[in-house]
Design an enzyme around this catalytic site. Structure first.
Site, PDB file in Angstrom:
ATOM      1  CB  CYS A   2      -0.894   0.012   1.179  1.00 35.44           C
ATOM      2  SG  CYS A   2      -1.663  -1.387   1.351  1.00 35.44           S
ATOM      3  NE  ARG A  27       4.368   2.109  -1.263  1.00 37.78           N
ATOM      4  CZ  ARG A  27       5.540   2.099  -0.468  1.00 37.78           C
ATOM      5  NH1 ARG A  27       6.995   2.516  -1.059  1.00 37.78           N
ATOM      6  NH2 ARG A  27       5.549   1.574   0.841  1.00 37.78           N
ATOM      7  CD1 TRP A  76      -0.219  -6.093  -3.750  1.00 39.08           C
ATOM      8  CD2 TRP A  76       0.135  -6.510  -1.570  1.00 39.08           C
ATOM      9  NE1 TRP A  76       0.153  -7.222  -3.594  1.00 39.08           N
ATOM     10  CE2 TRP A  76       0.207  -7.644  -2.372  1.00 39.08           C
ATOM     11  CE3 TRP A  76       0.377  -6.735  -0.305  1.00 39.08           C
ATOM     12  CZ2 TRP A  76       0.621  -8.748  -1.990  1.00 39.08           C
ATOM     13  CZ3 TRP A  76       0.700  -7.854   0.316  1.00 39.08           C
ATOM     14  CH2 TRP A  76       0.921  -8.823  -0.402  1.00 39.08           C
ATOM     15  CG  ASN A 102       2.635   0.205   3.831  1.00 39.16           C
ATOM     16  OD1 ASN A 102       2.218  -0.885   3.410  1.00 39.16           O
ATOM     17  ND2 ASN A 102       3.836   0.477   3.632  1.00 39.16           N
ATOM     18  N   GLY A 103       1.042  -1.802   6.008  1.00 42.82           N
ATOM     19  CA  GLY A 103       1.366  -2.624   6.852  1.00 42.82           C
ATOM     20  C   GLY A 103       0.373  -3.611   7.454  1.00 42.82           C
ATOM     21  CD  GLU A 488      14.203 -13.238 -12.642  1.00 40.97           C
ATOM     22  OE1 GLU A 488      13.923 -13.474 -11.396  1.00 40.97           O
ATOM     23  OE2 GLU A 488      13.626 -11.679 -13.025  1.00 40.97           O
ATOM     24  CE  LYS A 492      10.536 -10.893 -13.803  1.00 35.30           C
ATOM     25  NZ  LYS A 492      11.394 -10.878 -13.078  1.00 35.30           N
ATOM     26  CD  GLU A 495       6.912 -11.104 -11.494  1.00 39.35           C
ATOM     27  OE1 GLU A 495       6.561 -10.395 -10.618  1.00 39.35           O
ATOM     28  OE2 GLU A 495       8.207 -11.125 -11.836  1.00 39.35           O
ATOM     29  CG  HIS A 511      16.747 -37.694  -8.449  1.00 35.99           C
ATOM     30  ND1 HIS A 511      17.149 -39.050  -8.218  1.00 35.99           N
ATOM     31  CD2 HIS A 511      17.812 -37.160  -8.960  1.00 35.99           C
ATOM     32  CE1 HIS A 511      18.551 -39.205  -8.444  1.00 35.99           C
ATOM     33  NE2 HIS A 511      18.935 -37.757  -8.756  1.00 35.99           N
ATOM     34  CE  LYS A 611       9.602  -2.501  -9.709  1.00 37.87           C
ATOM     35  NZ  LYS A 611      10.018  -3.361 -10.312  1.00 37.87           N
TER      36      LYS A 611
HETATM   37  C1  F6R Z   1       9.601 -10.012  -9.640  1.00 36.86           C
HETATM   38  C2  F6R Z   1      10.067  -9.088  -8.500  1.00 36.86           C
HETATM   39  C3  F6R Z   1       9.989  -9.329  -7.262  1.00 36.86           C
HETATM   40  C4  F6R Z   1      11.063  -8.562  -6.446  1.00 36.86           C
HETATM   41  C5  F6R Z   1      11.119  -8.862  -4.776  1.00 36.86           C
HETATM   42  C6  F6R Z   1      12.330  -8.145  -4.002  1.00 36.86           C
HETATM   43  O1  F6R Z   1       9.689  -9.616 -10.748  1.00 36.86           O
HETATM   44  O2  F6R Z   1      10.188  -7.874  -9.014  1.00 36.86           O
HETATM   45  O3  F6R Z   1      10.236 -10.885  -6.854  1.00 36.86           O
HETATM   46  O4  F6R Z   1      12.307  -9.053  -6.956  1.00 36.86           O
HETATM   47  O5  F6R Z   1       9.565  -8.798  -4.351  1.00 36.86           O
HETATM   48  O6  F6R Z   1      11.925  -6.749  -4.085  1.00 36.86           O
HETATM   49  P1  F6R Z   1      13.098  -5.943  -4.081  1.00 36.86           P
HETATM   50  O7  F6R Z   1      14.050  -5.977  -5.322  1.00 36.86           O
HETATM   51  O8  F6R Z   1      12.686  -4.534  -4.265  1.00 36.86           O
HETATM   52  O9  F6R Z   1      13.756  -6.127  -2.821  1.00 36.86           O
END
Ligand code: F6R
Length: 616
Positions: A2, A27, A76, A102-103, A488, A492, A495, A511, A611
């Site tokens: 948030c 956010r 969020w 927020n929190g 990774e 992607k 998500e 396995h 984000k």
């Molecule tokens: C995936 C992504 C998340 C962040 C994770 C950590 O695309 O962006 O997995 O990498 O939430 O966020 P930061 O790097 O801001 O600590």
């Protein structure tokens, strides 16, 4: 997560609050809301809407409320569905107290029970609403309480990590800002004050900022601010010059921020290398170390979450193979709950794009309590991580807007590879020529990354993405340094394209996971430039094909058997394994991007995500 934004000043607050919320919408975008006090009769007014901020903006056409004190929120969801009822602000029974938060209030359910027993009526499923009723209840108990006394009695009952703001009819022209565990900062102007989760909300408008210290609350009016600890004792505070500029980030003709950010990666690497070249001998001071500490280092531990953790997992190979020092990348959310063995001569590197990830910050706080040496590797100079670690190294990605991290990941890999080489050179593990060559190699990897996107994109757009978009599940395999790369890539795909993607080290296939291979579950196999590891990868490919699996390979020139075996293949020039991950990532990101596009997904703002993850 948030975001909260507040404004008190000579101007009306709505424009400032909405502009701040727009800048912080990355956010959270489940719902949004705004509350203000009427300038004349001091009555609370509010508007809230489900979904993106634009839905809230539309409501002002019919209900153009505004006032000199205002607070806003983008959500969020944690407690309760993403609907209007649960959108912030939340109120007490008489709608005289309004809260944005927020929190998480961890003990909200016991507080709620008690308040209901006292006769309070709740209107949402959120943890936030208890704060408003709790303030109301404490205020009813002691009508003559000062604001600091009132807030002290409230925060004493709240458990969790949170940042919230309150606007109350009883104390007009005032914002009460409370911080425990989640970031909150106050922008100081002439006759106006901002309060926000992030300086970006007001950067460029005013140039002074106070980062609220842990476990404090502030009573903010347009010309003044008083800071208190949770025992209601006045605290001194530091006003800092604010250098973070809000750069209006546009899509530059791209359909999505993610696509624009993928295409920026070559220049991110170039900017990173230029930046590294400016770092002279005082570099060790800025990362909070002495050269002696670097020489005596026995271990590196990287602490991070999500994509940043994947960068850390790849960097294990950089530090172990270039510096010759044992290195482990740990998940911040797991690390804090494991038994800790303090050791001398360990460097803890916290990797985070935002520098605000709650789990990573908590891990760092824990390490600081145990006198461990901490380095922030982050993209945001004004972040909590920079302030709380012993030193910092800034990644050079520039603002990343799309929720899915792309260029920030590449900037992290670039910085970690460079740092490993710098440490290796200092410890005389590599020559100066090799160290300088490492910078050239990074530039070359950037060129390959971009060239390979150009080379592969037509096949991806026309054939591969629409084809692979029809599958609802997939398996990703990699080995050695390409295993975290596969992790990774799988993240992607999950998500942004909502495709269930399971990832394994290729050697584990036989396995158990081999049982999952069928013609409805494509296997994405990440090869490796090393001939010995390649042979092992090839065996995995044969195991998949023997079970009629659909195989897409990321291969290197000369790996003929794999190229012939795969149903589809991206073929990359042979580079060192360390740099191969950077050279290949662009094509993988573009591939996933176009799969998500074919599936009609909301690419820049995937469902359920945000984000910056500022809750634990
Ligand atoms: C995936 C992504 C998340 C962040 C994770 C950590 O695309 O962006 O997995 O990498 O939430 O966020 P930061 O790097 O801001 O600590």
């Amino acid at each position: 997560m948030c975001s909260v934004v507040g404004y008190v000043g000579a101007q009306k607050s709505r424009v400032a609050v909405l502009e701040g919320l727009r800048r912080l919408e990355y956010r959270g975008y489940d719902s949004s809301g705004y509350a203000c006090l009427d300038a004349h009769n001091h009555r609370l007014m509010y508007v809230k809407a489900e979904g993106a901020l634009k839905n809230l903006v539309r409501l002002f056409d019919k209900n153009p409320i505004d006032g000199r004190v205002g607070i806003g929120h983008t959500r969020w969801s944690t407690h309760g569905a993403a609907n209007e009822q649960n959108a912030h602000p939340h109120f007490d029974c008489h709608k005289t107290i309004s809260i944005v938060h927020n929190g998480i209030i961890e003990n909200y359910s016991s507080i709620k029970k008690e308040l209901i027993a006292q006769g309070h009526v709740f209107h949402s499923e959120t943890d936030t609403e208890v704060i408003a009723h709790l303030i109301e209840s404490e205020f009813q108990k002691n009508k003559t309480a000062t604001l600091p006394q009132l807030m002290t009695s409230v925060v004493a009952q709240l458990v969790g990590a949170y940042a919230f703001m309150a606007v109350m009819q009883e104390f007009p022209d005032t914002i009460i800002a409370v911080r425990k565990g989640s970031p909150l900062c106050i922008g100081v102007g002439d006759g106006e004050m901002f309060v926000a989760s992030d300086v970006l909300a007001f950067a460029g408008k005013i140039d002074r900022v106070i980062f609220m210290p842990e476990q404090t609350f502030a009573v903010v009016t347009k010309d003044d601010m008083q800071l208190y600890n949770f025992a209601a004792e006045r605290q001194d505070f530091v006003i800092k010059q604010l250098d973070a500029q809000w750069i209006a980030v546009e899509k530059n003709g791209h359909e999505h921020y993610m696509l624009k950010e993928i295409y920026e990666q070559k220049s991110v690497i170039e900017r990173s290398v230029r930046f590294f070249r400016t770092l002279q001998d005082n570099f060790w001071v800025s990362i909070g170390c002495t050269k002696e500490q670097i020489l005596s280092l026995k271990k590196v531990v990287i602490v991070a979450c999500g994509t940043s953790w994947h960068a850390g997992r790849i960097a294990e190979f950089y530090f172990e193979e270039i510096v010759g020092i044992p290195t482990t990348a740990v998940l911040a959310s797991e690390f804090r709950y494991r038994r800790f063995f303090p050791q001398d001569d360990v460097l803890y590197i916290a990797v985070s794009q935002s520098g605000e990830t709650a789990d990573t910050l908590e891990a760092i706080r824990f390490l600081k309590e145990h006198n461990q040496h901490t380095l922030a590797l982050t993209n945001v100079a004004s972040s909590s991580l920079v302030r709380e670690c012993d030193g910092f190294l800034l990644t050079q990605a520039g603002p990343e807007i799309a929720v899915a991290s792309t260029k920030a990941f590449t900037a992290q890999l670039t910085a970690l590879y460079w740092l490993a080489n710098r440490v290796a050179f200092e410890r005389k593990k590599i020559t100066e020529t090799a160290y300088l060559l490492a910078e050239e190699d990074l530039l070359l990897a950037g060129v390959l990354l971009e060239n390979m996107i150009e080379q592969c994109k037509h096949e991806i757009i026309d054939e591969l993405a629409p084809y692979y978009a029809q599958f609802d599940r997939s398996i990703f395999l990699g080995r050695h340094i390409t295993y975290p790369l596969a992790m990774e890539a799988a993240l992607k795909l999950k998500e942004i394209a909502y495709i269930f993607s399971q990832v394994y080290p290729a050697g584990e296939l036989k396995h158990g996971p081999l049982a999952l291979v069928d013609d409805k579950t494509p296997v994405f196999l990440f090869s490796h430039p090393d001939p010995v590891i390649y042979q092992k990868i090839l065996s995995s490919a044969q195991e998949v094909k023997a079970r009629k699996g659909k195989l897409l390979a990321i291969a290197f020139e000369g790996q003929k058997e794999l190229i012939d075996l795969a149903d589809n293949v991206f073929i990359f020039p042979m580079v060192s394994p360390h740099l191969s991950v950077i050279a290949t990532i662009g094509v993988i990101q573009i591939f996933v991007y176009y799969i998500a596009l074919s599936r009609g997904c909301n690419i820049d703002k995937p469902r359920n995500l945000a984000k910056s993850v500022t809750v634990l």
